[in-house]
Design a protein around this motif. Structure first.
Motif, PDB file in Angstrom:
ATOM      1  N   PHE A   1     -21.770  -4.862  24.616  1.00  0.00           N
ATOM      2  CA  PHE A   1     -22.116  -3.876  25.636  1.00  0.00           C
ATOM      3  C   PHE A   1     -23.588  -3.484  25.520  1.00  0.00           C
ATOM      4  CE2 PHE A   1     -22.601   0.559  26.929  1.00  0.00           C
ATOM      5  CZ  PHE A   1     -22.042   0.557  28.196  1.00  0.00           C
ATOM      6  N   ALA A   2     -24.036  -3.198  24.307  1.00  0.00           N
ATOM      7  CA  ALA A   2     -25.425  -2.798  24.074  1.00  0.00           C
ATOM      8  C   ALA A   2     -26.399  -3.907  24.457  1.00  0.00           C
ATOM      9  CB  ALA A   2     -25.608  -2.392  22.612  1.00  0.00           C
ATOM     10  N   LYS A   3     -26.043  -5.146  24.140  1.00  0.00           N
ATOM     11  CA  LYS A   3     -26.898  -6.276  24.518  1.00  0.00           C
ATOM     12  C   LYS A   3     -26.957  -6.413  26.042  1.00  0.00           C
ATOM     13  CE  LYS A   3     -26.456  -9.084  20.353  1.00  0.00           C
ATOM     14  NZ  LYS A   3     -25.823 -10.289  19.750  1.00  0.00           N
ATOM     15  N   ALA A   4     -25.802  -6.253  26.706  1.00  0.00           N
ATOM     16  CA  ALA A   4     -25.765  -6.352  28.173  1.00  0.00           C
ATOM     17  C   ALA A   4     -26.603  -5.254  28.815  1.00  0.00           C
ATOM     18  CB  ALA A   4     -24.322  -6.283  28.668  1.00  0.00           C
ATOM     19  N   LYS A   5     -26.659  -4.089  28.179  1.00  0.00           N
ATOM     20  CA  LYS A   5     -27.474  -2.970  28.672  1.00  0.00           C
ATOM     21  C   LYS A   5     -28.931  -3.092  28.228  1.00  0.00           C
ATOM     22  CE  LYS A   5     -24.494   0.020  30.562  1.00  0.00           C
ATOM     23  NZ  LYS A   5     -24.579   0.366  31.969  1.00  0.00           N
ATOM     24  N   GLN A   6     -29.229  -4.151  27.472  1.00  0.00           N
ATOM     25  CA  GLN A   6     -30.571  -4.424  26.948  1.00  0.00           C
ATOM     26  C   GLN A   6     -31.113  -3.270  26.117  1.00  0.00           C
ATOM     27  OE1 GLN A   6     -32.732  -5.705  30.541  1.00  0.00           O
ATOM     28  NE2 GLN A   6     -32.252  -7.822  29.949  1.00  0.00           N
TER      29      GLN A   6
ATOM     30  N   LYS B   1     -32.278  -1.418  22.599  1.00  0.00           N
ATOM     31  CA  LYS B   1     -33.097  -1.871  21.471  1.00  0.00           C
ATOM     32  C   LYS B   1     -32.269  -2.008  20.197  1.00  0.00           C
ATOM     33  CE  LYS B   1     -36.350   1.351  22.214  1.00  0.00           C
ATOM     34  NZ  LYS B   1     -37.534   2.187  21.959  1.00  0.00           N
ATOM     35  N   ALA B   2     -31.350  -1.049  19.994  1.00  0.00           N
ATOM     36  CA  ALA B   2     -30.630  -1.048  18.718  1.00  0.00           C
ATOM     37  C   ALA B   2     -29.405  -0.134  18.787  1.00  0.00           C
ATOM     38  CB  ALA B   2     -31.553  -0.577  17.593  1.00  0.00           C
ATOM     39  N   LEU B   3     -28.532  -0.335  17.807  1.00  0.00           N
ATOM     40  CA  LEU B   3     -27.418   0.573  17.546  1.00  0.00           C
ATOM     41  C   LEU B   3     -27.642   1.171  16.166  1.00  0.00           C
ATOM     42  CD1 LEU B   3     -24.294  -1.430  18.792  1.00  0.00           C
ATOM     43  CD2 LEU B   3     -25.450   0.483  19.928  1.00  0.00           C
ATOM     44  N   LEU B   4     -27.393   2.458  16.052  1.00  0.00           N
ATOM     45  CA  LEU B   4     -27.581   3.210  14.822  1.00  0.00           C
ATOM     46  C   LEU B   4     -26.228   3.777  14.412  1.00  0.00           C
ATOM     47  CD1 LEU B   4     -29.725   4.830  12.996  1.00  0.00           C
ATOM     48  CD2 LEU B   4     -29.456   6.624  14.698  1.00  0.00           C
ATOM     49  N   LEU B   5     -26.002   3.911  13.117  1.00  0.00           N
ATOM     50  CA  LEU B   5     -24.767   4.562  12.681  1.00  0.00           C
ATOM     51  C   LEU B   5     -24.996   5.295  11.371  1.00  0.00           C
ATOM     52  CD1 LEU B   5     -23.235   2.927  10.119  1.00  0.00           C
ATOM     53  CD2 LEU B   5     -22.871   1.263  11.923  1.00  0.00           C
ATOM     54  N   TYR B   6     -24.147   6.274  11.148  1.00  0.00           N
ATOM     55  CA  TYR B   6     -24.084   6.998   9.879  1.00  0.00           C
ATOM     56  C   TYR B   6     -22.699   6.766   9.312  1.00  0.00           C
ATOM     57  CZ  TYR B   6     -28.174   9.621  11.462  1.00  0.00           C
ATOM     58  OH  TYR B   6     -29.433   9.979  11.896  1.00  0.00           O
TER      59      TYR B   6
ATOM     60  N   LEU C   1     -28.849   0.365  10.912  1.00  0.00           N
ATOM     61  CA  LEU C   1     -29.394   0.031  12.220  1.00  0.00           C
ATOM     62  C   LEU C   1     -29.177  -1.447  12.485  1.00  0.00           C
ATOM     63  CD1 LEU C   1     -31.283   1.304  14.529  1.00  0.00           C
ATOM     64  CD2 LEU C   1     -33.107   0.054  13.379  1.00  0.00           C
ATOM     65  N   LEU C   2     -28.774  -1.746  13.713  1.00  0.00           N
ATOM     66  CA  LEU C   2     -28.670  -3.131  14.178  1.00  0.00           C
ATOM     67  C   LEU C   2     -29.682  -3.298  15.287  1.00  0.00           C
ATOM     68  CD1 LEU C   2     -27.268  -5.931  14.278  1.00  0.00           C
ATOM     69  CD2 LEU C   2     -25.736  -4.948  16.002  1.00  0.00           C
ATOM     70  N   LYS C   3     -30.751  -4.045  15.016  1.00  0.00           N
ATOM     71  CA  LYS C   3     -31.763  -4.311  16.041  1.00  0.00           C
ATOM     72  C   LYS C   3     -31.211  -5.370  16.999  1.00  0.00           C
ATOM     73  CE  LYS C   3     -35.784  -3.101  13.306  1.00  0.00           C
ATOM     74  NZ  LYS C   3     -37.033  -3.545  12.704  1.00  0.00           N
ATOM     75  N   LEU C   4     -31.328  -5.087  18.285  1.00  0.00           N
ATOM     76  CA  LEU C   4     -30.807  -5.994  19.297  1.00  0.00           C
ATOM     77  C   LEU C   4     -31.904  -6.773  19.997  1.00  0.00           C
ATOM     78  CD1 LEU C   4     -28.154  -3.537  20.718  1.00  0.00           C
ATOM     79  CD2 LEU C   4     -27.745  -5.478  19.219  1.00  0.00           C
TER      80      LEU C   4
END
Length: 156
Positions: free
Chosen positions: A103-108, A110-115, A151-154
């Protein structure tokens, strides 16, 4: 096992709350911030430009996850992922995580962050497997229980 992942529907908001509260009580404790966000997902997630997804098995909600906006444009926080106790071990968390990444890649984005917390060894292993890299947790982290930030950089 046939699992379908769908977008947020307000009729499922009680399951979003129940699954997350159960998970928090099992592994940690419920912080006031959790109670506030989980009891009002429209106000704190959807209305602010975030997203919630549900994993369904036979039209029953068995898992959920949210993507919440952060202060940085193009970065969403992967949060509030929970799977019902009887469905843990069936890779539903992996399916939810993959759905969020796709989903995040389709929305272009930059990244997903998590704690998270390092006591959740299986979750940390999963995040690393999917390419998340560890960052320093800031002193004013939104979660008292968080001792790891990833962090996952997309895209660059």
């Amino acid at each position: 096992m046939d699992i379908k992942i769908i977008d947020y529907k307000s009729e499922y908001a009680p399951r979003f709350y129940d699954l997350n509260i159960e998970w928090l009580k099992t592994f940690f404790y419920v912080e006031p911030y959790d109670e506030e966000v989980l009891s009002q997902p429209n106000k704190y997630i959807i209305d602010k430009g975030g997203f919630i997804f549900f994993a369904l098995k036979d039209d029953i909600v068995v898992g959920t996850v949210a993507l919440m906006p952060t202060k940085e444009n193009g970065i969403l926080e992967l949060t509030k992922m929970a799977v019902s106790p009887e469905m843990r071990g069936y890779k539903i968390g992996q399916k939810l995580l993959q759905h969020c990444i796709d989903f995040a890649k389709a929305k272009q984005l930059k990244a997903l962050l998590l704690y998270s917390n390092t006591k959740l060894e299986n979750a940390i292993y999963l995040y690393r497997k999917f390419g998340f890299k560890e960052l320093s947790v800031e002193a004013n982290s939104p979660y008292n229980r968080a001792d790891i930030k990833m962090l996952l950089k997309l895209k660059m």
